[in-house]
Design an enzyme around this catalytic site. Structure first.
Site: not given
Ligand code: CMC
Length: 428
Positions: A306, A363
């Site tokens: 998140h 989720d």
């Molecule tokens: N699985 C594997 N690695 C992950 C994941 C994951 N689910 N989420 C983040 N990471 C890693 C990512 O690869 C990155 O690594 P690095 O720093 O080495 O590049 C690091 O963690 C930070 O991730 P980010 O994508 O830069 O973080 P963000 O804040 O931009 O993204 C997120 C947040 C929710 C989009 C992301 O965690 C994600 O894609 N999760 C899976 C989708 C998901 O469950 N979304 C629902 C969010 S909660 C409900 C809502 O908001 O609707």
């Protein structure tokens, strides 16, 4: 405003910037005058360090895993309150007394029907249309039907359109489902609760009396509470940005629905269950964990991680308890729940997830409940949209009532070509 000023140095000059303090949470540096004074923009794609507005609705402490609506914790609200009560709280700032709650519920129940002509919209969609596509279309179309509540400068119009959106969303969502199954639409039954009525419109048929199961009704109501609002997330920011131009509330909420659909946001509940089903059995979990950690593999653990929570999402805790409650009530043993529990445990003990502070989010478990109740996966994000509508309209109202509100207009770092002469096609 705190007494401290922030200082930013650029090209040997120092710029003072006021620091603002909220009731809780990090201070913010007010950079509104920075461009005027320095001629430079700040750069923050994804808004990782930027507060886009002031708000009194929802507070998240991502480090501690805290979520408050108007100061009340999500744990207490989901345990002791109802979705109608939380909706009132979000819209009005205080919890209602019994009379206020009865009045509010009555008002919402009087707006549950849709203009009859809207039913014909559904027939324009393919039967296999994704229900989120239908939601975007039908909710946007509401502005063509309810002209009498689209003067956004009039607080009474805003109140009526907010009530209409909250009241009609279950009807629109249930109709999207009915359309995909080929069953007739069911009109709302205002003797039922908000959530009971939605369950009946979704799973009932005109030929038989539908008995609402109180355990499922309570579980769904709690899930609606868990999704009601979540500060300045992508879809809420979309609603605010759309609304900042003066667009009508129905169009703004349709924009929010479109944004919510993506798998990084509300679409993650559908993606999470699909992922758990693909994993299938606990012995496959290590393989998927390795894939999630592999930078060359686009696969991510859906329902994990998140932007704000760097701790357990408090909504996921309540959601996990609700899975147990629903499965026990329906006397179901879902092997996918076992996969989810083991996947969570393995990920939380893995250095990659520990270092990056990745925890289950709202989720991760919701799909297991929806599926047990009988919703197809395509409906999952629709349920999120239904519940989030109250947050969207509350945030939209807050923005429109703010005298300092301006159209949202970010700037950019331009990296394209400089000015150059046009070359006629014959010379290219
Ligand atoms: N699985 C594997 N690695 C992950 C994941 C994951 N689910 N989420 C983040 N990471 C890693 C990512 O690869 C990155 O690594 P690095 O720093 O080495 O590049 C690091 O963690 C930070 O991730 P980010 O994508 O830069 O973080 P963000 O804040 O931009 O993204 C997120 C947040 C929710 C989009 C992301 O965690 C994600 O894609 N999760 C899976 C989708 C998901 O469950 N979304 C629902 C969010 S909660 C409900 C809502 O908001 O609707």
């Amino acid at each position: 405003m705190s007494n401290e000023n922030g200082k930013l140095q650029l090209d040997g000059k120092e710029f003072d910037m006021p620091v603002m303090s909220g009731t809780i949470g990090p201070d913010v540096v007010d950079i509104r005058k920075f461009y005027g004074q320095s001629g430079a923009f700040t750069f923050d794609p994804g808004f990782t360090s930027t507060a886009s507005c002031e708000s009194q609705l929802t507070y998240i402490d991502g480090g501690e895993g805290v979520l408050l609506h108007r100061g009340y914790s999500i744990e207490e609200l989901s345990k002791d309150s109802s979705f109608m009560e939380v909706s009132y709280l979000l819209l009005n700032g205080e919890l209602p007394n019994t009379d206020q709650l009865n009045d509010f519920s009555y008002t919402i129940s009087r707006h549950t029907m849709l203009h009859e002509q809207l039913a014909t919209f559904y027939r324009g969609f393919r039967r296999d249309a994704h229900p989120m596509a239908i939601m975007c279309g039908v909710v946007g179309a509401l502005s063509a039907f309810y002209h009498d509540s689209t003067d956004i400068a009039d607080p009474e119009h805003r109140r009526i359109s907010s009530h209409r959106l909250i009241a009609k969303m279950p009807t629109i969502a249930a109709m999207a489902y009915k359309y995909s199954t080929g069953q007739p639409f069911l009109y709302p039954d205002n003797d039922l609760s908000y959530t009971g009525n939605f369950l009946r419109m979704t799973f009932g048929v005109p030929a038989e009396k539908y008995e609402v199961n109180p355990v499922i009704e309570r579980a769904m109501d709690r899930i609606f509470i868990l999704h009601a609002d979540h500060e300045q997330n992508a879809s809420t920011s979309t609603v605010r940005l759309a609304g900042s131009s003066g667009a009508n509330p129905f169009a703004c909420i349709a924009a929010g629905i479109a944004c919510l659909w993506g798998p990084a946001h509300g679409g993650a509940n559908e993606a999470a269950l699909n992922m758990l089903r693909e994993i299938g059995t606990p012995d496959q979990i290590p393989h998927y964990i390795e894939r999630a950690k592999d930078k060359n593999d686009p696969f991510r653990l859906m329902g994990f991680g998140h932007r704000v929570y760097k701790n357990y999402d408090p909504r996921a805790t309540v959601m996990q308890e609700t899975v147990r409650e629903v499965l026990s009530e329906l006397k179901l043993k879902d092997p996918i729940f076992e996969v989810a529990l083991q996947l969570e445990e393995m990920a939380l003990n893995d250095d990659y997830f520990k270092e990056k502070k990745l925890f289950p989010n709202v989720d991760f478990y919701s799909g297991i409940i929806y599926s047990a109740i009988g919703f197809p996966t395509e409906m999952f994000t629709v349920l999120f949209a239904l519940a989030r509508t109250v947050g969207w309209v509350a945030q939209w109202n807050e923005m429109i009532s703010d005298p300092g509100q301006k159209i949202g207009r970010p700037r950019q770092l331009y990296t394209g070509p400089e000015a150059r002469p046009f070359v006629p096609i014959a010379n290219r």
